[in-house]
Motif scaffolding. Structure first.
Motif, mmCIF file in Angstrom:
data_model
loop_
_atom_site.group_PDB
_atom_site.id
_atom_site.type_symbol
_atom_site.label_atom_id
_atom_site.label_comp_id
_atom_site.label_asym_id
_atom_site.label_seq_id
_atom_site.Cartn_x
_atom_site.Cartn_y
_atom_site.Cartn_z
ATOM 1 N N TYR A 1 38.308 -0.277 -5.567
ATOM 2 C CA TYR A 1 37.351 0.211 -4.565
ATOM 3 C C TYR A 1 36.486 1.298 -5.174
ATOM 4 O O TYR A 1 36.869 1.964 -6.147
ATOM 5 C CB TYR A 1 38.077 0.714 -3.325
ATOM 6 N N VAL A 2 35.317 1.478 -4.592
ATOM 7 C CA VAL A 2 34.329 2.439 -5.098
ATOM 8 C C VAL A 2 34.276 3.657 -4.186
ATOM 9 O O VAL A 2 34.230 3.516 -2.961
ATOM 10 C CB VAL A 2 32.931 1.789 -5.185
ATOM 11 N N VAL A 3 34.299 4.851 -4.790
ATOM 12 C CA VAL A 3 34.171 6.102 -4.043
ATOM 13 C C VAL A 3 33.229 7.027 -4.799
ATOM 14 O O VAL A 3 33.562 7.498 -5.894
ATOM 15 C CB VAL A 3 35.538 6.812 -3.862
ATOM 16 N N ASP A 4 32.036 7.247 -4.235
ATOM 17 C CA ASP A 4 31.081 8.205 -4.809
ATOM 18 C C ASP A 4 30.805 7.948 -6.298
ATOM 19 O O ASP A 4 30.756 8.879 -7.108
ATOM 20 C CB ASP A 4 31.595 9.640 -4.645
ATOM 21 N N LYS B 1 34.378 6.200 -14.184
ATOM 22 C CA LYS B 1 34.225 7.600 -13.788
ATOM 23 C C LYS B 1 32.745 7.940 -13.659
ATOM 24 O O LYS B 1 31.976 7.741 -14.610
ATOM 25 C CB LYS B 1 34.868 8.522 -14.833
ATOM 26 N N ALA B 2 32.358 8.446 -12.509
ATOM 27 C CA ALA B 2 30.963 8.843 -12.292
ATOM 28 C C ALA B 2 30.575 9.935 -13.281
ATOM 29 O O ALA B 2 31.386 10.801 -13.626
ATOM 30 C CB ALA B 2 30.778 9.331 -10.862
ATOM 31 N N GLY C 1 25.933 16.572 -18.644
ATOM 32 C CA GLY C 1 26.185 16.809 -20.059
ATOM 33 C C GLY C 1 27.152 15.843 -20.714
ATOM 34 O O GLY C 1 27.425 15.964 -21.908
ATOM 35 N N GLU C 2 27.712 14.883 -19.953
ATOM 36 C CA GLU C 2 28.654 13.932 -20.526
ATOM 37 C C GLU C 2 27.940 12.638 -20.919
ATOM 38 O O GLU C 2 26.914 12.284 -20.338
ATOM 39 C CB GLU C 2 29.762 13.604 -19.515
ATOM 40 N N PRO C 3 28.493 11.898 -21.907
ATOM 41 C CA PRO C 3 27.951 10.581 -22.221
ATOM 42 C C PRO C 3 28.034 9.679 -20.988
ATOM 43 O O PRO C 3 29.002 9.767 -20.217
ATOM 44 C CB PRO C 3 28.881 10.071 -23.331
ATOM 45 N N LYS C 4 27.041 8.830 -20.795
ATOM 46 C CA LYS C 4 27.050 7.976 -19.600
ATOM 47 C C LYS C 4 26.336 6.659 -19.880
ATOM 48 O O LYS C 4 25.495 6.567 -20.772
ATOM 49 C CB LYS C 4 26.402 8.691 -18.418
ATOM 50 N N TRP C 5 26.707 5.659 -19.076
ATOM 51 C CA TRP C 5 26.108 4.340 -19.142
ATOM 52 C C TRP C 5 25.796 3.883 -17.722
ATOM 53 O O TRP C 5 26.526 4.235 -16.776
ATOM 54 C CB TRP C 5 27.069 3.343 -19.796
ATOM 55 N N ASP C 6 24.739 3.132 -17.567
ATOM 56 C CA ASP C 6 24.398 2.594 -16.251
ATOM 57 C C ASP C 6 25.409 1.540 -15.830
ATOM 58 O O ASP C 6 25.968 0.821 -16.665
ATOM 59 C CB ASP C 6 23.000 1.968 -16.273
ATOM 60 N N SER C 7 25.644 1.457 -14.514
ATOM 61 C CA SER C 7 26.568 0.451 -13.986
ATOM 62 C C SER C 7 26.178 0.135 -12.543
ATOM 63 O O SER C 7 25.395 0.884 -11.930
ATOM 64 C CB SER C 7 28.001 0.979 -14.028
ATOM 65 N N PRO C 8 26.736 -0.922 -11.948
ATOM 66 C CA PRO C 8 26.460 -1.231 -10.537
ATOM 67 C C PRO C 8 26.924 -0.134 -9.582
ATOM 68 O O PRO C 8 26.494 -0.085 -8.430
ATOM 69 C CB PRO C 8 27.252 -2.520 -10.299
ATOM 70 N N TRP C 9 27.788 0.778 -10.066
ATOM 71 C CA TRP C 9 28.345 1.825 -9.191
ATOM 72 C C TRP C 9 27.723 3.176 -9.492
ATOM 73 O O TRP C 9 28.166 4.198 -8.978
ATOM 74 C CB TRP C 9 29.866 1.872 -9.390
ATOM 75 N N GLY C 10 26.729 3.181 -10.385
ATOM 76 C CA GLY C 10 26.063 4.412 -10.777
ATOM 77 C C GLY C 10 26.384 4.757 -12.223
ATOM 78 O O GLY C 10 27.289 4.176 -12.837
ATOM 79 N N PRO C 11 25.664 5.697 -12.811
ATOM 80 C CA PRO C 11 25.908 6.072 -14.209
ATOM 81 C C PRO C 11 27.300 6.686 -14.377
ATOM 82 O O PRO C 11 27.783 7.401 -13.495
ATOM 83 C CB PRO C 11 24.807 7.083 -14.512
ATOM 84 N N GLY C 12 27.919 6.399 -15.503
ATOM 85 C CA GLY C 12 29.255 6.931 -15.755
ATOM 86 C C GLY C 12 29.834 6.360 -17.042
ATOM 87 O O GLY C 12 29.107 5.903 -17.927
#
Length: 546
Positions: free
Chosen positions: A141-144, A190-191, A195-206
């Motif tokens: 499940y997705v939360v925030d 993880k959302a 300042g952290e490395p991130k990648w786009d996803s269907p649930w938001g960047p993380g």
């Protein structure tokens, strides 16, 4: 396959018993081993795991399997980000550096390069696809912007570790997150935080959670069903337990046939860990001990048992490796002028044939019994080396030509079998015997805090003392050097030196302390076997030492 593959057994952590190994595809093996999180130099706990699985990899190939070996790098993780922030460097640059440092260490301890070494950052699409499938199947499940795996929706959770859901108390391993439906639920995604490395996803960047990466990469390279998944015993829960849950939630047919886990490394019978400050990096050890000595030490205990790290055990392993290579060097020197004719006309003696057969059969029997390396190193291999040295002594004596050729042929064939065993164990260096022996001597000098010139100066001083019949002085020089791990041996009118296990005159501390912030490791008194290549300290007393 044309060649019949030898049967062997592995202990399966899932069934808690040894099982005959049966691959899914005849003649082929798929093997996934959890790799390092690359934020620092690797420690000897890592070496223990990867040496164990390297032996498995080598032996599978030796008995005829085609092996697809995958070992990953976790190159984005909380620990990497924390360390990068502490150092004020880019997390990707930090992890890239320590991936390369790890490969250097693995080459040093002679671990073969796996077929694939995937990195998390290069497999984001596979990870996101698997998470999406798990959500679609009702197990996440997705939360925030975070995605959590729902353990309540996976009834078999805990079957590897034997833990029940009610055993997994909230806050035991991670901080309580009130947004979770069950405290035992774990992050798949993880959302992003500032300042952290991130990648786009269907649930938001993380970025991915720790566990999902291995499920996605193993499925990508080996499919959802493969033969062997391995790692340290500390990975059984939660990492491997969570892997099973994720993989099965994504694909109902997902299955690993054999779960293999190696035991911990302890220091003075305490688990070695960074939190206790009693761990050593591979680099710290190989700075003062030959990498082959570290590998020998790690294989001297069965891979599923805890291995207790002590300086004295490393000294014994170093001594054993020197003995192996001195025997091989002596054999090469003796055979170089005699081998050609013996190959044509020599016959293996019955005793040599028995020794060769015994080594071959013992080697395969012990490794086929859940990779029992200590039995090979401590018994079968030692017997063969003793036989080689006995044959070398025979070559120094006058023999009829027929017997001489038989001795040479026997020694040649036994050397081939010994080298075959050493190769599968990963103890056969690509360097010459001379180079390895000199490297072992150089490490011994580092441990002794001396140079080779220092040793030769003391040898000359001892020779002068003997000439002047100052035997107490010559004895003391020899004893002092032996306490530092330098053995003197008189061969005819010459004196030579070689490394040895430091001989304690009284109860003393470790002769050399590795650079480590933790507590010191005390040395035990192991004793020294009195055989060729293992020097005995004796009083001079005017006698010619053997």
């Amino acid at each position: 396959m044309a060649k019949e593959i030898k049967e062997f057994q592995l202990y399966n952590s899932m069934t808690k018993q040894k099982e005959v190994f049966r691959p899914r595809v005849e003649g082929k093996v798929g093997m996934y081993i959890c790799g390092v999180t690359s934020y620092d130099f690797s420690h000897i706990g890592h070496a223990r795991a990867y040496v164990a699985f390297d032996v498995l990899y080598r032996y599978l190939k030796y008995i005829g399997y085609e092996v697809l070996y995958v070992r990953n790098f976790t190159d984005v993780d909380d620990k990497i980000i924390r360390r990068a922030n502490e150092l004020g460097v880019d997390p990707k640059a930090l992890s890239a550096r320590f991936c390369e440092e790890f490969l250097v260490d693995m080459a040093d301890i002679q671990c073969l390069v796996p077929t694939h070494q995937p990195r998390v950052t290069e497999h984001m699409e596979q990870i996101k696809d698997m998470i999406a499938q798990i959500i679609s199947n009702g197990c996440a499940y997705v939360v925030d912007g975070d995605v959590y795996f729902s353990v309540d929706n996976f009834p078999n959770y805990g079957r590897l570790s034997g833990r029940r859901l009610e055993d997994n108390r909230a806050g035991e391993r991670v901080a309580i997150d009130e947004r979770k439906r069950n405290p035992a639920d774990f992050a798949l995604w993880k959302a992003a935080k500032p300042g952290e490395p991130k990648w786009d996803s269907p649930w938001g960047p993380g970025r991915p959670g720790w566990h999902i990466e291995c499920s996605a990469m193993s499925a990508h390279y080996l499919t959802h069903t493969f033969d062997i998944h391995g790692g340290g015993m500390d990975l059984i829960f939660p990492h491997h337990e969570n892997e099973i849950a994720q993989s099965c939630a994504a694909c109902s047919e997902s299955n690993v046939s054999y779960w293999i886990h190696n035991g911990f490394v302890t220091a003075n019978d305490e688990k070695m860990s960074k939190s206790l400050g009693n761990f050593f990096t591979i680099r710290e050890v190989t700075k003062v001990y030959h990498p082959l000595a570290l590998r020998h030490f790690l294989m001297g205990t069965h891979y599923r048992s805890p291995v207790n790290y002590t300086i004295s055990q490393l000294e014994i392993a170093s001594e054993a490796v020197f003995y192996i290579y001195q025997t091989l060097q002596d054999s090469e020197d003796a055979l170089s002028a005699l081998n050609e004719e013996a190959e044509k006309n020599g016959k293996i003696s019955p005793a040599a044939l028995e020794c060769i057969t015994k080594l071959h059969e013992e080697f395969e029997a012990k490794l086929s019994d859940d990779l029992h390396t200590p039995s090979i190193l401590n018994y079968a291999l030692q017997e063969s080396l003793r036989f080689m040295n006995s044959s070398l002594n025979m070559l120094k004596k006058k023999q009829p030509k027929k017997q001489l050729l038989s001795t040479v042929k026997s020694l040649t064939e036994l050397e081939k079998e010994v080298k075959k065993v050493l190769d599968v164990l990963g103890l056969l260096s690509s360097s010459s015997y001379t180079v390895v022996l000199q490297q072992l001597k150089d490490k011994a000098l580092i441990r002794a805090g001396m140079t080779e010139d220092d040793v030769w100066h003391l040898i000359e001083e001892r020779m002068l003392a003997r000439k002047n019949k100052e035997f107490a002085k010559s004895d003391q020089i020899r004893t002092d050097l032996a306490a530092k791990g330098i053995a003197l041996m008189d061969v005819g009118k010459e004196t030579v030196w070689r490394p040895c296990v430091p001989v304690q005159q009284e109860k003393t501390d470790v002769p050399v302390q590795l650079e480590n912030p933790g507590r010191p490791v005390k040395q035990e008194n192991p004793g020294i076997p009195a055989e060729k290549g293992q020097a005995v300290v004796a009083a001079d007393k005017g006698a010619v030492d053997s």
